[in-house]
Design a protein around this motif. Sequence first.
Motif, PDB file in Angstrom:
ATOM      1  N   THR A 223      39.364  51.707  37.057  1.00 25.12           N
ATOM      2  CA  THR A 223      38.192  52.083  37.168  1.00 25.12           C
ATOM      3  C   THR A 223      36.722  51.970  36.537  1.00 25.12           C
ATOM      4  OG1 THR A 223      38.509  53.477  39.161  1.00 25.12           O
ATOM      5  CG2 THR A 223      36.651  54.238  38.340  1.00 25.12           C
ATOM      6  N   PHE A 224      37.262  51.716  34.956  1.00 24.28           N
ATOM      7  CA  PHE A 224      35.957  52.364  34.000  1.00 24.28           C
ATOM      8  C   PHE A 224      35.960  50.720  33.972  1.00 24.28           C
ATOM      9  CE2 PHE A 224      35.074  52.072  29.337  1.00 24.28           C
ATOM     10  CZ  PHE A 224      33.967  53.517  29.788  1.00 24.28           C
ATOM     11  N   ALA A 225      37.051  50.163  33.511  1.00 26.21           N
ATOM     12  CA  ALA A 225      37.193  48.849  32.727  1.00 26.21           C
ATOM     13  C   ALA A 225      36.211  48.009  33.352  1.00 26.21           C
ATOM     14  CB  ALA A 225      38.761  48.545  33.105  1.00 26.21           C
ATOM     15  N   ARG A 226      35.942  47.996  34.573  1.00 22.24           N
ATOM     16  CA  ARG A 226      35.029  47.102  36.181  1.00 22.24           C
ATOM     17  C   ARG A 226      33.915  47.608  35.606  1.00 22.24           C
ATOM     18  NH1 ARG A 226      38.386  45.129  39.620  1.00 22.24           N
ATOM     19  NH2 ARG A 226      40.184  46.475  39.875  1.00 22.24           N
ATOM     20  N   ILE A 227      33.652  48.318  34.233  1.00 22.10           N
ATOM     21  CA  ILE A 227      32.085  48.022  34.396  1.00 22.10           C
ATOM     22  C   ILE A 227      31.591  48.318  32.558  1.00 22.10           C
ATOM     23  CG2 ILE A 227      31.607  49.725  36.463  1.00 22.10           C
ATOM     24  CD1 ILE A 227      31.462  52.179  34.424  1.00 22.10           C
ATOM     25  N   ASN A 228      33.078  47.661  32.130  1.00 18.26           N
ATOM     26  CA  ASN A 228      32.957  47.904  30.556  1.00 18.26           C
ATOM     27  C   ASN A 228      32.489  46.535  29.904  1.00 18.26           C
ATOM     28  OD1 ASN A 228      33.923  48.667  28.152  1.00 18.26           O
ATOM     29  ND2 ASN A 228      35.610  48.776  28.334  1.00 18.26           N
ATOM     30  N   PRO A 229      32.049  46.339  29.497  1.00 15.70           N
ATOM     31  CA  PRO A 229      31.475  45.141  28.903  1.00 15.70           C
ATOM     32  C   PRO A 229      32.359  44.746  27.778  1.00 15.70           C
ATOM     33  CG  PRO A 229      29.542  46.574  28.511  1.00 15.70           C
ATOM     34  CD  PRO A 229      31.060  47.379  28.969  1.00 15.70           C
ATOM     35  N   VAL A 230      33.408  45.043  27.605  1.00 17.42           N
ATOM     36  CA  VAL A 230      34.376  44.194  26.346  1.00 17.42           C
ATOM     37  C   VAL A 230      35.537  44.065  27.904  1.00 17.42           C
ATOM     38  CG1 VAL A 230      36.482  44.524  25.508  1.00 17.42           C
ATOM     39  CG2 VAL A 230      34.705  46.338  24.698  1.00 17.42           C
ATOM     40  N   THR A 231      35.794  44.074  28.603  1.00 19.45           N
ATOM     41  CA  THR A 231      36.234  43.392  30.201  1.00 19.45           C
ATOM     42  C   THR A 231      36.286  42.542  30.507  1.00 19.45           C
ATOM     43  OG1 THR A 231      37.606  45.938  30.961  1.00 19.45           O
ATOM     44  CG2 THR A 231      37.584  43.668  31.926  1.00 19.45           C
ATOM     45  N   TYR A 232      35.206  42.089  30.048  1.00 18.42           N
ATOM     46  CA  TYR A 232      34.168  40.711  30.934  1.00 18.42           C
ATOM     47  C   TYR A 232      34.211  39.739  29.143  1.00 18.42           C
ATOM     48  CZ  TYR A 232      32.397  43.643  34.834  1.00 18.42           C
ATOM     49  OH  TYR A 232      32.137  43.820  35.823  1.00 18.42           O
ATOM     50  N   THR A 248      39.367  39.860  36.053  1.00 13.45           N
ATOM     51  CA  THR A 248      40.635  41.371  36.915  1.00 13.45           C
ATOM     52  C   THR A 248      39.266  41.845  36.895  1.00 13.45           C
ATOM     53  OG1 THR A 248      39.695  42.214  34.304  1.00 13.45           O
ATOM     54  CG2 THR A 248      42.009  41.076  34.628  1.00 13.45           C
ATOM     55  N   VAL A 249      37.974  41.920  37.242  1.00 10.01           N
ATOM     56  CA  VAL A 249      36.712  42.373  37.733  1.00 10.01           C
ATOM     57  C   VAL A 249      36.137  41.815  38.983  1.00 10.01           C
ATOM     58  CG1 VAL A 249      34.968  43.759  36.948  1.00 10.01           C
ATOM     59  CG2 VAL A 249      36.636  43.396  35.575  1.00 10.01           C
ATOM     60  N   LEU A 250      35.815  40.394  39.046  1.00 11.10           N
ATOM     61  CA  LEU A 250      34.701  39.834  39.549  1.00 11.10           C
ATOM     62  C   LEU A 250      35.513  39.004  40.503  1.00 11.10           C
ATOM     63  CD1 LEU A 250      31.594  39.750  37.711  1.00 11.10           C
ATOM     64  CD2 LEU A 250      32.205  41.098  39.391  1.00 11.10           C
ATOM     65  N   ASP A 251      35.892  38.809  41.648  1.00 11.61           N
ATOM     66  CA  ASP A 251      36.033  37.842  42.634  1.00 11.61           C
ATOM     67  C   ASP A 251      35.384  36.992  43.042  1.00 11.61           C
ATOM     68  OD1 ASP A 251      37.985  36.532  44.015  1.00 11.61           O
ATOM     69  OD2 ASP A 251      38.023  37.744  45.861  1.00 11.61           O
ATOM     70  N   VAL A 252      35.245  35.713  42.028  1.00  8.80           N
ATOM     71  CA  VAL A 252      34.732  34.592  41.945  1.00  8.80           C
ATOM     72  C   VAL A 252      35.467  33.578  42.485  1.00  8.80           C
ATOM     73  CG1 VAL A 252      32.950  33.272  41.580  1.00  8.80           C
ATOM     74  CG2 VAL A 252      32.857  35.860  40.914  1.00  8.80           C
ATOM     75  N   THR A 253      35.175  32.383  43.378  1.00  8.08           N
ATOM     76  CA  THR A 253      35.445  31.202  44.114  1.00  8.08           C
ATOM     77  C   THR A 253      35.214  29.958  43.870  1.00  8.08           C
ATOM     78  OG1 THR A 253      35.425  31.606  45.760  1.00  8.08           O
ATOM     79  CG2 THR A 253      37.389  32.645  45.036  1.00  8.08           C
ATOM     80  N   ALA A 254      33.299  30.232  43.440  1.00 12.31           N
ATOM     81  CA  ALA A 254      32.449  29.179  43.230  1.00 12.31           C
ATOM     82  C   ALA A 254      32.710  27.728  42.515  1.00 12.31           C
ATOM     83  CB  ALA A 254      30.690  29.813  43.760  1.00 12.31           C
ATOM     84  N   PHE A 255      33.711  28.178  41.657  1.00 15.62           N
ATOM     85  CA  PHE A 255      33.849  27.436  40.711  1.00 15.62           C
ATOM     86  C   PHE A 255      35.193  26.435  40.812  1.00 15.62           C
ATOM     87  CE2 PHE A 255      30.608  29.854  39.095  1.00 15.62           C
ATOM     88  CZ  PHE A 255      29.299  29.362  39.136  1.00 15.62           C
ATOM     89  N   ASP A 256      35.387  26.357  39.436  1.00 11.42           N
ATOM     90  CA  ASP A 256      36.864  25.696  39.132  1.00 11.42           C
ATOM     91  C   ASP A 256      37.753  26.075  38.206  1.00 11.42           C
ATOM     92  OD1 ASP A 256      36.531  23.765  41.597  1.00 11.42           O
ATOM     93  OD2 ASP A 256      35.796  21.768  39.384  1.00 11.42           O
ATOM     94  N   GLY A 257      38.648  26.861  38.694  1.00 10.34           N
ATOM     95  CA  GLY A 257      39.739  26.994  37.544  1.00 10.34           C
ATOM     96  C   GLY A 257      39.323  28.403  36.874  1.00 10.34           C
ATOM     97  N   ALA A 258      39.295  27.793  35.430  1.00  2.00           N
ATOM     98  CA  ALA A 258      38.691  28.757  34.222  1.00  2.00           C
ATOM     99  C   ALA A 258      37.306  29.402  34.470  1.00  2.00           C
ATOM    100  CB  ALA A 258      38.789  28.567  32.760  1.00  2.00           C
ATOM    101  N   PHE A 259      36.600  28.374  34.798  1.00  2.00           N
ATOM    102  CA  PHE A 259      35.376  28.651  35.061  1.00  2.00           C
ATOM    103  C   PHE A 259      35.007  30.226  35.785  1.00  2.00           C
ATOM    104  CE2 PHE A 259      35.240  24.718  32.981  1.00  2.00           C
ATOM    105  CZ  PHE A 259      34.116  24.269  32.595  1.00  2.00           C
ATOM    106  N   ASN A 260      35.478  30.242  36.950  1.00  2.00           N
ATOM    107  CA  ASN A 260      35.531  31.711  37.496  1.00  2.00           C
ATOM    108  C   ASN A 260      35.924  32.463  37.448  1.00  2.00           C
ATOM    109  OD1 ASN A 260      35.073  30.195  40.921  1.00  2.00           O
ATOM    110  ND2 ASN A 260      37.630  29.727  40.849  1.00  2.00           N
TER     111      ASN A 260
END
Length: 293
Positions: A223-232, A248-260
């Motif tokens: 829960t804390f890691a999801r708002i932790n800048p270090v995680t990003y 591990t935090v944001l579920d993004v599929t608009a880009f390709d592979g690692a860019f998500n």
Amino acid sequence: MSAPTTPRSERDSVPRSSNTFAGDVWVNFKRWNLKAVRNPFVLVVSLAQPFIFLVLFTEVFGNVAGGAVSEGLGPGVDYTTFLVPAIAIQVALASAVTSGIGLVNDIENGMFEKVLVSPMNRTAVFVGKTLAEVFRIALQIAIILGLGVLLGAEITTGVVGALGIIAVGIVFSLWFIAFSNTLAVLTRDQESTIIGANLLQFPLLFLSSAFLPLEVLPNWIQTFARINPVTYGVDAARAIMLDEDVTTVLDVTAFDGAFNTIVPAVAVLAGLGVAFGGVAVYLLSRASSSDVR
């Protein structure tokens, strides 16, 4: 016969300083780099701790944590490769802590007061100082990446990927550099700045996805890691390292592979850098020489 006098309108139109914004940035960039070279102890200390973490964690916890890494990211990823991006972010964090300490030192020895009464642009003062520290952070991350490769880590994306990890580390460092300088201006005390910055450093590191995949950590840490800048920061650097989507935090599929992973993570970090940087510049612009006497 009295000497002719210059009309008030002409006197008022004479520029008080020929300084340019770029010139002020360059002057401060050079000054802080020279200061760092003359005090190499700070450079060594900010690099020593991540170096120790990299060696100890890979040697002591590598076998134990390897199973958790395989569970979180799948087989084929060894712990050294998993850990190196986290240590790169740790380098950026540890070096950013020293930024405010340097400013407090200027305050205590009277240099900051001289800067305040000079015609230099206050924003340029902060930008030049930040660029000098970013330059140092880039060199330190490069050293850690080289050490990681020697220990067996694999940067799947090669030299371009290494440069990308350095870039992510720089973007990540901006918000904490600004935070550290904000503490310095508010406290004007070296011990308070060190305590305040270090108080956050280790919780931010350990309550993130830095040392283990988020999926294997307790729910409250997740829960804390999801708002932790270090995680990003770690997720973006790790995505470049492995060339795959490891978010591990944001579920993004608009880009390709690692860019998500990379694009949204860098966007969040850049936003934090702008926000904290704005606060630091505001406090510097409001400071007066009487505040630091």
